[in-house]
Design a protein around this motif. Structure first.
Motif, PDB file in Angstrom:
ATOM      1  N   GLY C 120       0.775  -1.236   0.000  1.00 45.69           N
ATOM      2  CA  GLY C 120       0.000   0.000   0.000  1.00 45.69           C
ATOM      3  C   GLY C 120       0.804   1.282   0.000  1.00 45.69           C
ATOM      4  N   ALA C 121       2.131   1.192  -0.089  1.00 43.18           N
ATOM      5  CA  ALA C 121       2.923   2.426  -0.144  1.00 43.18           C
ATOM      6  C   ALA C 121       2.593   3.177  -1.429  1.00 43.18           C
ATOM      7  N   HIS C 122       2.711   4.513  -1.353  1.00 47.00           N
ATOM      8  CA  HIS C 122       2.357   5.360  -2.489  1.00 47.00           C
ATOM      9  C   HIS C 122       3.544   5.763  -3.329  1.00 47.00           C
ATOM     10  N   ALA C 123       4.735   5.568  -2.816  1.00 48.11           N
ATOM     11  CA  ALA C 123       5.927   5.944  -3.570  1.00 48.11           C
ATOM     12  C   ALA C 123       7.095   5.095  -3.103  1.00 48.11           C
ATOM     13  N   LEU C 124       8.081   5.009  -3.979  1.00 44.71           N
ATOM     14  CA  LEU C 124       9.320   4.304  -3.657  1.00 44.71           C
ATOM     15  C   LEU C 124      10.382   5.338  -3.322  1.00 44.71           C
ATOM     16  N   ARG C 125      10.928   5.249  -2.124  1.00 45.76           N
ATOM     17  CA  ARG C 125      12.065   6.134  -1.804  1.00 45.76           C
ATOM     18  C   ARG C 125      13.335   5.302  -1.986  1.00 45.76           C
ATOM     19  N   ILE C 126      14.321   5.895  -2.585  1.00 48.29           N
ATOM     20  CA  ILE C 126      15.569   5.166  -2.847  1.00 48.29           C
ATOM     21  C   ILE C 126      16.658   6.188  -3.166  1.00 48.29           C
ATOM     22  N   GLY C 127      17.870   5.925  -2.650  1.00 49.64           N
ATOM     23  CA  GLY C 127      18.959   6.871  -2.829  1.00 49.64           C
ATOM     24  C   GLY C 127      19.863   6.534  -4.013  1.00 49.64           C
ATOM     25  N   ILE C 128      20.068   7.507  -4.879  1.00 50.14           N
ATOM     26  CA  ILE C 128      20.992   7.364  -6.011  1.00 50.14           C
ATOM     27  C   ILE C 128      22.284   8.116  -5.690  1.00 50.14           C
ATOM     28  N   PHE C 129      22.131   9.313  -5.150  1.00 45.96           N
ATOM     29  CA  PHE C 129      23.256  10.076  -4.617  1.00 45.96           C
ATOM     30  C   PHE C 129      23.126  10.034  -3.093  1.00 45.96           C
ATOM     31  N   LYS C 130      24.149   9.564  -2.422  1.00 46.71           N
ATOM     32  CA  LYS C 130      24.056   9.402  -0.975  1.00 46.71           C
ATOM     33  C   LYS C 130      25.053  10.310  -0.263  1.00 46.71           C
ATOM     34  N   PRO C 131      24.587  11.170   0.603  1.00 46.98           N
ATOM     35  CA  PRO C 131      25.533  11.948   1.401  1.00 46.98           C
ATOM     36  C   PRO C 131      26.074  11.052   2.513  1.00 46.98           C
ATOM     37  N   ARG C 132      27.369  10.971   2.600  1.00 44.13           N
ATOM     38  CA  ARG C 132      27.955  10.135   3.637  1.00 44.13           C
ATOM     39  C   ARG C 132      28.994  10.947   4.372  1.00 44.13           C
ATOM     40  N   THR C 133      29.184  10.666   5.633  1.00 42.08           N
ATOM     41  CA  THR C 133      30.124  11.512   6.374  1.00 42.08           C
ATOM     42  C   THR C 133      31.568  11.251   5.978  1.00 42.08           C
ATOM     43  N   SER C 134      31.851  10.140   5.333  1.00 45.88           N
ATOM     44  CA  SER C 134      33.228   9.870   4.912  1.00 45.88           C
ATOM     45  C   SER C 134      33.290   9.738   3.395  1.00 45.88           C
ATOM     46  N   PRO C 135      34.365  10.251   2.793  1.00 48.10           N
ATOM     47  CA  PRO C 135      34.499  10.109   1.339  1.00 48.10           C
ATOM     48  C   PRO C 135      34.757   8.669   0.917  1.00 48.10           C
ATOM     49  N   TYR C 136      35.014   7.786   1.869  1.00 51.70           N
ATOM     50  CA  TYR C 136      35.339   6.405   1.527  1.00 51.70           C
ATOM     51  C   TYR C 136      34.134   5.489   1.644  1.00 51.70           C
ATOM     52  N   ASN C 137      33.016   6.027   2.098  1.00 52.30           N
ATOM     53  CA  ASN C 137      31.801   5.210   2.085  1.00 52.30           C
ATOM     54  C   ASN C 137      31.182   5.293   0.697  1.00 52.30           C
ATOM     55  N   PHE C 138      30.418   4.295   0.382  1.00 54.18           N
ATOM     56  CA  PHE C 138      29.667   4.252  -0.877  1.00 54.18           C
ATOM     57  C   PHE C 138      28.808   5.507  -0.998  1.00 54.18           C
ATOM     58  N   GLN C 139      29.000   6.254  -2.094  1.00 47.84           N
ATOM     59  CA  GLN C 139      28.315   7.533  -2.285  1.00 47.84           C
ATOM     60  C   GLN C 139      27.058   7.399  -3.157  1.00 47.84           C
ATOM     61  N   GLY C 140      26.598   6.203  -3.343  1.00 40.19           N
ATOM     62  CA  GLY C 140      25.462   5.979  -4.238  1.00 40.19           C
ATOM     63  C   GLY C 140      25.961   5.680  -5.644  1.00 40.19           C
ATOM     64  N   LYS C 141      25.056   5.148  -6.473  1.00 40.70           N
ATOM     65  CA  LYS C 141      25.469   4.813  -7.844  1.00 40.70           C
ATOM     66  C   LYS C 141      25.697   6.055  -8.684  1.00 40.70           C
ATOM     67  N   GLN C 142      25.145   7.172  -8.250  1.00 46.62           N
ATOM     68  CA  GLN C 142      25.321   8.447  -8.922  1.00 46.62           C
ATOM     69  C   GLN C 142      24.902   8.379 -10.408  1.00 46.62           C
ATOM     70  N   GLY C 143      25.680   8.978 -11.290  1.00 45.82           N
ATOM     71  CA  GLY C 143      25.291   9.046 -12.712  1.00 45.82           C
ATOM     72  C   GLY C 143      24.722   7.748 -13.272  1.00 45.82           C
ATOM     73  N   PRO C 144      25.447   6.670 -13.185  1.00 48.36           N
ATOM     74  CA  PRO C 144      24.912   5.412 -13.728  1.00 48.36           C
ATOM     75  C   PRO C 144      23.589   5.018 -13.069  1.00 48.36           C
ATOM     76  N   GLY C 145      23.440   5.374 -11.802  1.00 49.00           N
ATOM     77  CA  GLY C 145      22.191   5.052 -11.106  1.00 49.00           C
ATOM     78  C   GLY C 145      21.022   5.847 -11.664  1.00 49.00           C
ATOM     79  N   VAL C 146      21.284   7.110 -12.007  1.00 52.79           N
ATOM     80  CA  VAL C 146      20.210   7.939 -12.563  1.00 52.79           C
ATOM     81  C   VAL C 146      19.616   7.267 -13.798  1.00 52.79           C
ATOM     82  N   LYS C 147      20.491   6.691 -14.600  1.00 58.79           N
ATOM     83  CA  LYS C 147      20.022   6.060 -15.845  1.00 58.79           C
ATOM     84  C   LYS C 147      19.126   4.852 -15.571  1.00 58.79           C
ATOM     85  N   LEU C 148      19.272   4.268 -14.374  1.00 65.91           N
ATOM     86  CA  LEU C 148      18.467   3.080 -14.064  1.00 65.91           C
ATOM     87  C   LEU C 148      17.067   3.425 -13.543  1.00 65.91           C
ATOM     88  N   VAL C 149      16.855   4.677 -13.231  1.00 63.39           N
ATOM     89  CA  VAL C 149      15.586   5.020 -12.579  1.00 63.39           C
ATOM     90  C   VAL C 149      14.364   4.708 -13.445  1.00 63.39           C
TER      91      VAL C 149
END
Lengths: 337, 337, 337, 337
Positions: C120-149
């Protein structure tokens, strides 16, 4: 409400005024004399205080806005100097009280006391009753410790500053100590504050580590309004999300207190820093804000303290003289700017 | 993860290593060179990073624990001195950047700049893009202001420190300014931080006023890891329940940053104090913690500033020389203790 | 300042007004149309805004006091309902967006999306660009992820809510996503907020976890004033000294926002709770304050998430239907009291 | 340290154990009996507690880690139900104490008490001693008020919950009241907590509005360790930078307390909300976290209260029944999820 009466009013007239102000609407009234001026303090909803016009009344002051009046600089009542033993705190050279967190070994307490005295400290701070967050931690020597204070004072030759936790201990403590401390956990313990109004000893009032400055001043007002104008305000750091130091140095509070009251303001760098190697920096920062004195936890042999976890905070007594000189230099720099 | 490679490794070998580390498990990789040392930065879940054993690898460092590695003092990578114009920040005399909140009147900006230069300031701080809490407040001269910077620099004769808000402005700003500032509201704006990694200009990174020290260091790591080691950390007060000053001087953060990184640490007493007459005290307190420099809002004629509400914070430029001398004296006192 | 002009004023007259308001005193001006009403927004020191009296002006409103005007309920401009895809948020049944923290495995994302849709959810929330406190954590799929939306949307059959971090990505993201989220770390990133004013997509604006409610409303005003009235306010907990939950549920903020603006207000129980087993309680508490919707992090197989540390927060998608029913029941209870 | 001894150990053996544990190293010892189990509590540095091996000892528990042991759920000592009058708090239907902030007009107190009783409240809460931030505010009827309690109870027909501020008042208050409240300002008043250990009455322990949950549990431990296991924990909001409500509902603290102790946990929505029209929402949110009861400030005629400023917080007594029904419904919903 504070009602000021003629300083030459006779006791009978003041008592009559008190009677006529006391009403069934839960208005209670008591006389206070401070520095040659005479007041009637009124507790209760101001709208229910009778609007009496006695000839001895020279001023009638609402306290609704701030909750304090006697300590307010604008009214010139509270003193700017408070004596601890023979040494003044305020309006003069930087005062320093130093000593161990708690009275544990009597010999260590004496040795630490002599060391801080030799370094120029003006008073010995030492805990007899200790507020601890757990009932299973050492709570101080308590009653038996109180009995040791005269001997400790005689051996060290300094006035003693010590904390009181229970209104029932105030009378006893006032007999042996030169200055009674209200700790940060009891700044809002109003039964204790009221009792200290009759202690006949100066009170060192620590700021609650999570209380606004205005509440601190109202705590001072509790003591003064109950008869004791000799209050020393002691900032000691507050808690926030930033835990780089155990408590954030609340320098703004020093400034705010200075602007609102004449009462002396000192700083406890030890409990703010939470570690011996940061005590000097915090003390210098407090000096940059022009404090009247410092309260420093020091121990001649921290490794012998009961709680090893706390020993990291104890300052080396042999460094106090150079710390005081450095702080005095900073006080001079800030005063000239 | 940070992988250090042989400083003499050839570009092809590094590229090949990057390729072999990049995986479909969203592991991304890029090379970084800092101070003669060469690294491969790896972003992604460390458990998914291939365990490659190439001969050029000289160290493989997990960043899971703290989130930063390059700025960590223990690793000796980040510099202890950053030059702004020709003046070093760090490891030497107290640096000072001063100037108006925003570029409003060009003539006032020049006059203020000349005044602070004459007083010994090493750089002119001035806002071209201004973050404001309301869209209806003056947002800075923006584009047209950027074009005025060369003329302003020429007239004043000091390097310019100015804030950048938008990653799209970084390139343009880097052409005209000597040091790019990240304001407190953008400390967690990672798109901006990454862009500044390629700016080729030193970055003055203000601490977010509600962020822990560790997050501040990770923000610095974002800039360094994307290629720019020239980061100056600037503490500027944090918010808490105590509003005696606009922001509480976060002196503990200065100490904590000092202990964890070699990067220079400066302080902004103006935004912490929030009022001109408390700036000197806050600056002296920061000096007691041994900061490398000060960032001071100053204006030759505060009454002409656009936002009268803010004018109360502007320091009198003619007092900067004596303030710097006083702060230097306190730095010396604290260094000797 | 906000100047309202006649809704039938012609473009030429509005442009002429804008010209005459724009001055060398750094006053900048732009037109805004919202819901059939037309405005001219003025940025700059109000004392320097020319006092022009054009016939098309129907109101002239100072924004000095609060910093916002368009989102203020009193002015009836901002909408009380915002559509995400075809579903309204506000003034109706409880809306729910749910889904994984980040797009990692495409298959897991689809499976989670289908599960939440089925619940019954009305929308899908999902992160493509992820703010992370460290530059070494996964930052999201970014550009390539946008293309998958687009493919993801097609497979799941729900509108997509996703975070944008960089003003340069707004245009691209607006093409593929149905609602653009501003994360807690970027609530004060004004370059991003302004860019979203032209996005043509609804914006889900998270409250900064250390920002006052008034600043949150001013952030919304930035978006609306730059042309986009479709803002959904999302409370998500704030930080304090109490860390019993990761962030304290800021229910008072829900109430305060409700009282000041018509914009819909939703709650993110996942980031407030910080642990899956407390999500339901926080959601119910938010329902007790009458929120318009929920934003829930959910994952069909948390053990496959990249950052195992975060997986403890992911809610089981198969429980969403009963959670929504329970929250709806509580909303009904609170509405009747 | 807590030492558990055989529940059938004779008094002599326990006394002998206490003697042998008491040392010159400031180790103090006292016996405690709770719910059929018998303990020896030891206060002092654990390294200095003699390692005695008496046959009656069945467990020896360090308290260094948390500072509490008796209230820890893991140890099964503290009760999950505490009776106030004849009504159980904990493990059953939602308990409710309601009534005026302070005893002012006796008639209004009776009328309010009858109203809340008629609405299903289980106890009358009313202040006789009032902690106020200013010495000039009404401090409660105090001594004369205590004498009115029996008559008040008789007229209303409900047990009375009332605050005690001074350890010297505990005995007197225990004679007339059914439950003694420790207010938020006295949560760290350890002299008071210890005295309440011998009160023979249940204690309602409010959380300090700026204290961590662990400190609250240690405050409870003070009471239990000194002989009184009947402690009701009462959350009431904490202070933070967010002042949307007077105090932020500390729902996480309810959860944290629940997870660590069996003691009942209730909530005071009145002091958290700070305004009557938000009391119901806060109460429902607390119900979503499964509290055992509510403490509600109510007054039949708020306009007659002494401090008009406070009257905005007083809840209408005639709404209590429907509020309790709504909260019970939410408790049921959360229990089923």
């Amino acid at each position: 409400m504070i009602i000021e009466v003629d300083k030459d009013a006779d006791a009978g007239a003041i008592a009559a005024l008190c009677d006529s102000l006391t009403t069934g609407d839960d208005v209670t009234v008591w006389p206070v004399s401070i520095g040659g001026r005479r007041f009637v303090a009124v507790s209760g909803d101001e709208a229910r205080v009778p609007d009496i016009d006695a000839p001895i009344i020279v001023g009638r002051h609402s306290t609704n806005a701030r909750g304090y009046w006697l300590v307010d600089r604008a009214n010139g009542v509270a003193p700017s100097t408070v004596n601890v033993g023979d040494n003044p705190v305020g309006c003069g050279p930087l005062w320093c009280a130093a000593g161990p967190c708690a009275l544990e070994s009597f010999d260590d307490a004496v040795a630490t006391g002599l060391a801080v005295r030799q370094q120029g400290a003006h008073a010995l701070r030492i805990g007899i009753f200790k507020p601890r967050t757990s009932p299973y931690n050492f709570q101080g020597k308590q009653g038996p410790g109180v009995k040791l204070v005269p001997e400790l004072k005689a051996a060290v030759g300094l006035p003693v500053v010590t904390e009181v936790l229970d209104p029932r201990d105030v009378g006893l403590m006032a007999e042996v100590a030169d200055c009674l401390q209200v700790g940060t956990r009891n700044m809002t313990n109003q039964a204790l504050l009221k009792e200290l109004g009759g202690a006949g000893r100066p009170v060192l009032l620590k700021r609650g580590y999570r209380t606004p400055v205005e509440e601190w001043l109202r705590a001072a007002e509790f003591i003064v309004a109950h008869g004791n104008p000799s209050v020393i305000l002691c900032a000691r750091g507050i808690s926030s999300f930033d835990t780089s130091l155990r408590f954030m140095p609340d320098l703004g509070a020093v400034l705010a207190a200075r602007e609102r009251t004449d009462l002396p303001v000192i700083f406890d760098p030890s409990h703010s820093a939470g570690r011996a190697d940061a005590v000097a920096r915090v003390a210098l920062a407090a000096a940059a804000f022009g404090v009247d004195g410092l309260l420093i936890e020091a121990h001649i042999a921290p490794q012998r303290m009961y709680r090893p976890g706390d020993s990291g905070q104890a300052y080396d007594p042999t460094k106090i003289s150079s710390l005081m000189a450095a702080c005095t230099a900073v006080c001079d720099i800030t005063a000239r700017l």
